[in-house]
Scaffold this motif. Structure first.
Motif, PDB file in Angstrom:
ATOM      1  N   HIS A 145       0.492  -1.678   0.196  1.00  0.00           N
ATOM      2  CA  HIS A 145       0.102   0.320  -0.108  1.00  0.00           C
ATOM      3  C   HIS A 145       0.643   0.742   0.140  1.00  0.00           C
ATOM      4  CE1 HIS A 145      -2.512  -3.411   1.769  1.00  0.00           C
ATOM      5  NE2 HIS A 145      -3.776  -2.125   1.030  1.00  0.00           N
ATOM      6  N   LEU A 146       2.346   1.364   0.428  1.00  0.00           N
ATOM      7  CA  LEU A 146       3.103   2.328   0.552  1.00  0.00           C
ATOM      8  C   LEU A 146       3.420   3.714  -0.448  1.00  0.00           C
ATOM      9  CD1 LEU A 146       5.627   1.395   2.203  1.00  0.00           C
ATOM     10  CD2 LEU A 146       4.337   2.455   3.348  1.00  0.00           C
ATOM     11  N   GLY A 147       2.980   2.761  -2.239  1.00  0.00           N
ATOM     12  CA  GLY A 147       2.918   3.555  -3.395  1.00  0.00           C
ATOM     13  C   GLY A 147       1.195   3.593  -3.372  1.00  0.00           C
ATOM     14  N   SER A 148       0.892   3.500  -2.819  1.00  0.00           N
ATOM     15  CA  SER A 148      -0.662   3.860  -3.135  1.00  0.00           C
ATOM     16  C   SER A 148      -1.081   5.676  -3.097  1.00  0.00           C
ATOM     17  CB  SER A 148      -1.772   2.748  -2.765  1.00  0.00           C
ATOM     18  OG  SER A 148      -1.821   1.744  -3.232  1.00  0.00           O
ATOM     19  N   ARG A 149      -1.751   6.430  -3.621  1.00  0.00           N
ATOM     20  CA  ARG A 149      -2.234   7.572  -3.665  1.00  0.00           C
ATOM     21  C   ARG A 149      -3.720   7.500  -2.770  1.00  0.00           C
ATOM     22  NH1 ARG A 149       1.342   8.188  -7.324  1.00  0.00           N
ATOM     23  NH2 ARG A 149       2.749   9.744  -6.932  1.00  0.00           N
ATOM     24  N   PRO A 150      -4.367   8.590  -2.246  1.00  0.00           N
ATOM     25  CA  PRO A 150      -5.588   8.033  -1.527  1.00  0.00           C
ATOM     26  C   PRO A 150      -7.059   7.473  -2.741  1.00  0.00           C
ATOM     27  CG  PRO A 150      -4.709  10.197  -0.516  1.00  0.00           C
ATOM     28  CD  PRO A 150      -3.788   9.657  -1.379  1.00  0.00           C
ATOM     29  N   HIS A 151      -7.093   7.929  -3.292  1.00  0.00           N
ATOM     30  CA  HIS A 151      -7.985   7.133  -4.627  1.00  0.00           C
ATOM     31  C   HIS A 151      -7.566   5.988  -4.887  1.00  0.00           C
ATOM     32  CE1 HIS A 151      -4.820   8.876  -7.149  1.00  0.00           C
ATOM     33  NE2 HIS A 151      -5.620   7.758  -8.433  1.00  0.00           N
ATOM     34  N   GLN A 152      -7.208   5.516  -4.085  1.00  0.00           N
ATOM     35  CA  GLN A 152      -6.500   4.399  -5.080  1.00  0.00           C
ATOM     36  C   GLN A 152      -6.511   3.500  -3.801  1.00  0.00           C
ATOM     37  OE1 GLN A 152      -2.655   5.108  -6.299  1.00  0.00           O
ATOM     38  NE2 GLN A 152      -2.930   4.187  -8.320  1.00  0.00           N
ATOM     39  N   LEU A 153      -7.317   3.378  -2.692  1.00  0.00           N
ATOM     40  CA  LEU A 153      -7.233   3.063  -1.379  1.00  0.00           C
ATOM     41  C   LEU A 153      -8.921   3.077  -0.840  1.00  0.00           C
ATOM     42  CD1 LEU A 153      -4.316   4.615   1.075  1.00  0.00           C
ATOM     43  CD2 LEU A 153      -4.236   2.117  -0.198  1.00  0.00           C
ATOM     44  N   SER A 154      -9.170   1.707  -0.012  1.00  0.00           N
ATOM     45  CA  SER A 154     -11.273   2.123   0.139  1.00  0.00           C
ATOM     46  C   SER A 154     -10.754   3.528   1.481  1.00  0.00           C
ATOM     47  CB  SER A 154     -10.968   0.558   0.615  1.00  0.00           C
ATOM     48  OG  SER A 154     -10.375  -0.079   1.591  1.00  0.00           O
ATOM     49  N   GLY A 155     -12.674   3.001   1.773  1.00  0.00           N
ATOM     50  CA  GLY A 155     -12.929   4.307   2.306  1.00  0.00           C
ATOM     51  C   GLY A 155     -12.014   3.774   3.608  1.00  0.00           C
ATOM     52  N   GLY A 156     -11.959   2.416   4.171  1.00  0.00           N
ATOM     53  CA  GLY A 156     -11.156   2.111   5.103  1.00  0.00           C
ATOM     54  C   GLY A 156     -10.114   1.492   5.703  1.00  0.00           C
ATOM     55  N   GLN A 157      -9.202   2.052   3.890  1.00  0.00           N
ATOM     56  CA  GLN A 157      -7.738   1.305   4.135  1.00  0.00           C
ATOM     57  C   GLN A 157      -7.619   3.158   4.196  1.00  0.00           C
ATOM     58  OE1 GLN A 157      -7.177  -0.014  -0.123  1.00  0.00           O
ATOM     59  NE2 GLN A 157      -6.726  -2.084   1.059  1.00  0.00           N
ATOM     60  N   ARG A 158      -7.981   4.459   3.432  1.00  0.00           N
ATOM     61  CA  ARG A 158      -7.513   5.826   3.737  1.00  0.00           C
ATOM     62  C   ARG A 158      -7.695   5.926   5.398  1.00  0.00           C
ATOM     63  NH1 ARG A 158     -10.964   6.376  -1.094  1.00  0.00           N
ATOM     64  NH2 ARG A 158     -13.120   6.838  -0.288  1.00  0.00           N
ATOM     65  N   GLN A 159      -8.734   5.203   6.262  1.00  0.00           N
ATOM     66  CA  GLN A 159      -8.799   6.430   7.422  1.00  0.00           C
ATOM     67  C   GLN A 159      -7.469   5.587   8.464  1.00  0.00           C
ATOM     68  OE1 GLN A 159      -9.886   8.444   8.972  1.00  0.00           O
ATOM     69  NE2 GLN A 159     -12.319   8.369   9.464  1.00  0.00           N
ATOM     70  N   ARG A 160      -7.396   4.060   7.933  1.00  0.00           N
ATOM     71  CA  ARG A 160      -6.164   4.002   8.413  1.00  0.00           C
ATOM     72  C   ARG A 160      -5.066   4.298   8.088  1.00  0.00           C
ATOM     73  NH1 ARG A 160      -6.468  -2.071  10.229  1.00  0.00           N
ATOM     74  NH2 ARG A 160      -9.006  -3.020   9.735  1.00  0.00           N
ATOM     75  N   VAL A 161      -4.481   5.104   6.743  1.00  0.00           N
ATOM     76  CA  VAL A 161      -3.697   5.418   6.689  1.00  0.00           C
ATOM     77  C   VAL A 161      -3.482   6.788   7.554  1.00  0.00           C
ATOM     78  CG1 VAL A 161      -1.889   7.339   4.794  1.00  0.00           C
ATOM     79  CG2 VAL A 161      -2.912   4.915   4.515  1.00  0.00           C
ATOM     80  N   ALA A 162      -4.441   7.727   7.697  1.00  0.00           N
ATOM     81  CA  ALA A 162      -4.760   8.772   8.727  1.00  0.00           C
ATOM     82  C   ALA A 162      -4.647   8.749   9.868  1.00  0.00           C
ATOM     83  CB  ALA A 162      -6.233   9.561   8.074  1.00  0.00           C
ATOM     84  N   ILE A 163      -4.912   7.298  10.251  1.00  0.00           N
ATOM     85  CA  ILE A 163      -4.853   7.228  11.869  1.00  0.00           C
ATOM     86  C   ILE A 163      -3.115   7.025  12.136  1.00  0.00           C
ATOM     87  CG2 ILE A 163      -4.617   5.091  13.523  1.00  0.00           C
ATOM     88  CD1 ILE A 163      -7.919   4.973  12.704  1.00  0.00           C
TER      89      ILE A 163
END
Length: 277
Positions: A145-163
């Motif tokens: 997931h390190l190379g992903s940008r926010p739009h390439q992640l699911s809602g739950g994954q984006r929230q995990r990144v934010a945390i």
């Protein structure tokens, strides 16, 4: 037990707009929170809960009252880079929409690396990379997931990144503003489990801002119910949810859909509450 947060007499008023009166967003709000404990700030839209959260983080300044984090009183004249970095080490915020804290142009790795560079100005070789890997593992994401940008992640994954981004600076307090309300129920449960584990393992204190009483019951030990800027009820979460003392809290509980939910009962309670104000 070490006290992480003490808020005393917090008040915030916004100026009147054309044709309307000034708005008292928070009035004489007080509470304390021990290290590793969790508090739910609960109320409907306009109750003042988000204003209190923004003042905790430093995104809004109180008209009066004090905020003490880990024994240090927040000064109104705290400005400049060093003050911002100090506040960031004290309190971090996770928003309902992760796009509020994630730059759509940056990969996950770059976003985490930028935060760490601010707070680890002279890291030993490999320290930042190791910390990024640790954070990713901690929130349940992998190296892919390190190379992903926010739009390439699911809602739950984006929230995990934010945390993960919020935890990168080892804050004393983590404020979550409706942080799971936009997620599917199954993903909500995963994020709530993650937050409980973070609190238990790191000792970070959680302030959970929400209108959802079911969520509050899962992650908080105490609850502060707000109505029109005022704290109308405060106590142990289980006790408040089981035996609410204030009619507004009773109305909120009855408004939550469930097996015994009846719209007529909610309407009656709202009418009764309106008559007690």
């Amino acid at each position: 037990m070490i006290e992480a947060v003490r808020v005393s007499g917090l008040t915030k008023t916004y100026p009147a707009r054309r044709g309307s009166a000034h708005v008292v967003a928070a009035k004489d709000v007080s509470f304390s929170l021990a290290e590793g404990e969790s508090l739910g700030l609960v109320g409907e839209s306009g109750s003042g809960k988000t204003t209190v959260a923004r003042m905790l983080v430093g995104l809004a300044h109180p008209d009066s009252g004090t905020i003490v984090i880990n024994g240090r009183t927040r000064e109104r004249k705290d400005h400049g880079r060093s003050a911002r970095l100090r506040r960031a080490k004290e309190v971090q915020m996770v928003f309902q929409d992760p796009y509020g804290s994630l730059d759509r142009r940056l990969s996950v790795e770059t976003a985490l690396r930028d935060v760490l560079r601010w707070h680890m100005p002279d890291p030993a070789k490999g320290t930042v990379r190791a910390r990024i890997a640790e954070l990713m593992d901690y929130v349940g994401l992998s190296e892919k997931h390190l190379g992903s940008r926010p739009h390439q992640l699911s809602g739950g994954q984006r929230q995990r990144v934010a945390i993960a981004k919020a935890l990168a600076v080892d804050p004393a307090v983590l404020v979550l503003d409706e942080a799971v309300s936009a997620l599917d129920v199954s993903v909500q449960a995963q994020i709530l489990t993650l937050l409980n584990r973070i609190r238990a393992e790191t000792g970070v204190s959680l302030v959970f801002v929400t209108h959802d009483l079911a969520v509050v019951g899962e992650v908080t030990g105490e609850i502060l119910v707000m109505y029109k800027g005022e704290a109308v009820e405060h106590g142990a979460t289980a006790e408040v949810l089981r035996r609410p003392r204030h009619p507004y809290t009773d109305m909120l509980l009855s408004s939550a859909p469930g097996p015994d939910w009846h719209p007529e009962r909610v309407s009656e309670l709202r009418a009764a509450f309106a008559g007690t104000r």
